[in-house]
Design an enzyme around this catalytic site. Structure first.
Site, short mmCIF file in Angstrom:
data_model
loop_
_atom_site.label_atom_id
_atom_site.label_comp_id
_atom_site.label_asym_id
_atom_site.label_seq_id
_atom_site.Cartn_x
_atom_site.Cartn_y
_atom_site.Cartn_z
N GLY A 105 16.80 23.77 70.41
CA GLY A 105 16.64 22.94 71.60
C GLY A 105 17.61 21.78 71.71
O GLY A 105 17.42 20.88 72.51
N SER A 106 18.68 21.82 70.91
CA SER A 106 19.63 20.71 70.91
C SER A 106 20.84 20.97 71.80
O SER A 106 21.76 20.16 71.87
CB SER A 106 20.12 20.44 69.48
N GLY A 107 20.86 22.11 72.48
CA GLY A 107 21.99 22.44 73.32
C GLY A 107 23.17 23.01 72.55
O GLY A 107 24.27 23.09 73.09
N GLY A 130 23.33 26.12 71.28
CA GLY A 130 23.41 27.58 71.35
C GLY A 130 22.80 28.31 70.18
O GLY A 130 23.34 29.31 69.71
N SER A 131 21.64 27.84 69.72
CA SER A 131 21.00 28.47 68.55
C SER A 131 20.63 29.93 68.84
O SER A 131 20.80 30.80 67.97
CB SER A 131 19.77 27.68 68.12
N SER A 132 20.15 30.21 70.03
CA SER A 132 19.73 31.59 70.34
C SER A 132 20.94 32.53 70.34
O SER A 132 20.84 33.67 69.86
CB SER A 132 19.00 31.65 71.68
N ALA A 187 23.75 32.13 68.64
CA ALA A 187 24.21 32.29 67.26
C ALA A 187 23.33 33.26 66.48
O ALA A 187 23.82 34.12 65.74
CB ALA A 187 24.26 30.93 66.56
N ASP A 193 28.16 31.38 75.93
CA ASP A 193 27.55 31.06 74.63
C ASP A 193 27.82 32.15 73.61
O ASP A 193 28.26 31.88 72.48
CB ASP A 193 26.05 30.87 74.78
#
Length: 319
Positions: A102-104, A106-108, A110, A151
């Site tokens: 949720g930090s912007g 692009g965790s999803s 990655a 992303d």
């Protein structure tokens, strides 16, 4: 046999919201990554992560899971991948993540890119990075309903990326030497809601908002030149101008604004929202004073130090 795959997170430097209306954007891979370790399991597929504090048993045929501990979070991307791309034989996936959710950053994307690379390697399939980027974008589209290819492209190939008005993606030959700090709040932004809000504002005030959108596009193109010429203080100046325009679009919040000005006061050459706004993150350009900016943002909120990384996804087999 164990497969390890890793992919970087990303941050957007310029072009938020304007890119929706055909303007250019600049984004880059950062040195924070998602790492997947994949191996054969005995009887049921398992997805777990010590970093996120969860473990679940997966039914990849029905796209269901049984949570053993923690919160599901990013598991929907894993289920979509295994449902679409796996033969449903039991496997174990272990996720390590130093990208804050949720930090912007692009965790999803990655996690999706790393999981696909690990799975295809495990299956002995031939693949290249273009195929991974395409498949990862399909997965994100399926899960989110709509997703930008930016992303997953950045996470796959690494480096700094320029998305042109005609949607062509090119990679900068040069790399930024400046250090950056990402500050993020506990309040997550809602990308869909913020995009709709800007669209509504634009529809109500087209004569005012359309020129703002065009100007953000011009700032992005000026930033492209600054990156090529390695004018990093100019880059910070452009970030500050861009922030004023994002503020006028109504995507700022008190928390984000506080971090933007704290970063500048602590010595950042420029700072702005990164991502859709309404919560989430800011990015500060720090050719100098990275430690001071990090300390200032960490006092009330959360912060991480990042640098841009040329390294995209990689995968290896361990026997």
């Amino acid at each position: 046999m164990e497969i390890i795959a890793s992919a970087p997170g990303k941050t957007i430097l310029f072009g938020e919201h304007a890119v929706v209306y055909g303007e250019p954007a600049i984004a880059g891979a950062v040195n924070k990554r998602a790492t997947i370790r994949l191996k054969e399991a005995s009887d049921v597929s398992i997805f777990k992560s010590n970093d996120l504090g969860f473990e679940a048993e997966l039914d990849t045929v029905a796209k269901r899971y049984r949570l053993k501990k923690g919160k599901p979070g990013i598991i929907k991307y894993i289920l979509e991948i295994l449902h679409k791309c796996h033969d449903h034989s039991p496997i174990e996936l272990d996720l390590s993540l130093d990208i804050p959710i949720g930090s912007g950053l692009g965790s999803s994307a990655a996690v999706t890119v790393a999981t696909l690379a690990a799975l295809f390697k495990y299956q002995r399939k031939k693949f290249n990075k273009s195929f991974i980027a395409k498949k990862a974008h399909e997965i994100e589209n399926n899960v989110q309903g709509v997703a930008s290819p930016l992303d997953t492209r950045v996470s796959t190939f690494g480096g700094l990326i320029y998305l042109s008005k005609d949607k062509k993606i090119s990679k900068f030959d040069t790399n930024l030497k400046s250090s950056f700090v990402i500050g993020y709040t506990s309040k997550r932004g809602n990308t869909g809601r913020m995009v709709k809000s800007v669209k509504s504002l634009k529809n109500r005030n087209p004569m005012v908002v359309n020129p703002i959108i065009k100007t953000i596009g011009k700032i992005t193109d000026e930033a492209k030149i600054a990156i090529i010429k390695k004018q990093e203080f100019k880059l910070g100046e452009l970030m500050n101008i861009n922030q004023g325009l994002l503020d006028s679009l109504g995507v700022n919040t008190n928390e984000l604004s506080r971090m933007v000005y704290l970063a500048r006061k602590a010595g950042a050459s420029g700072s702005k929202i990164t991502g859709a706004g309404g919560g989430g993150s800011i990015i500060a350009c720090c050719p100098r004073n990275q430690d001071r900016v990090f300390k200032a943002l960490s006092y009330h909120d959360n912060a991480i130090k990042v640098n841009f990384s040329n390294r995209g996804v990689f995968v290896k087999e361990i026997r």
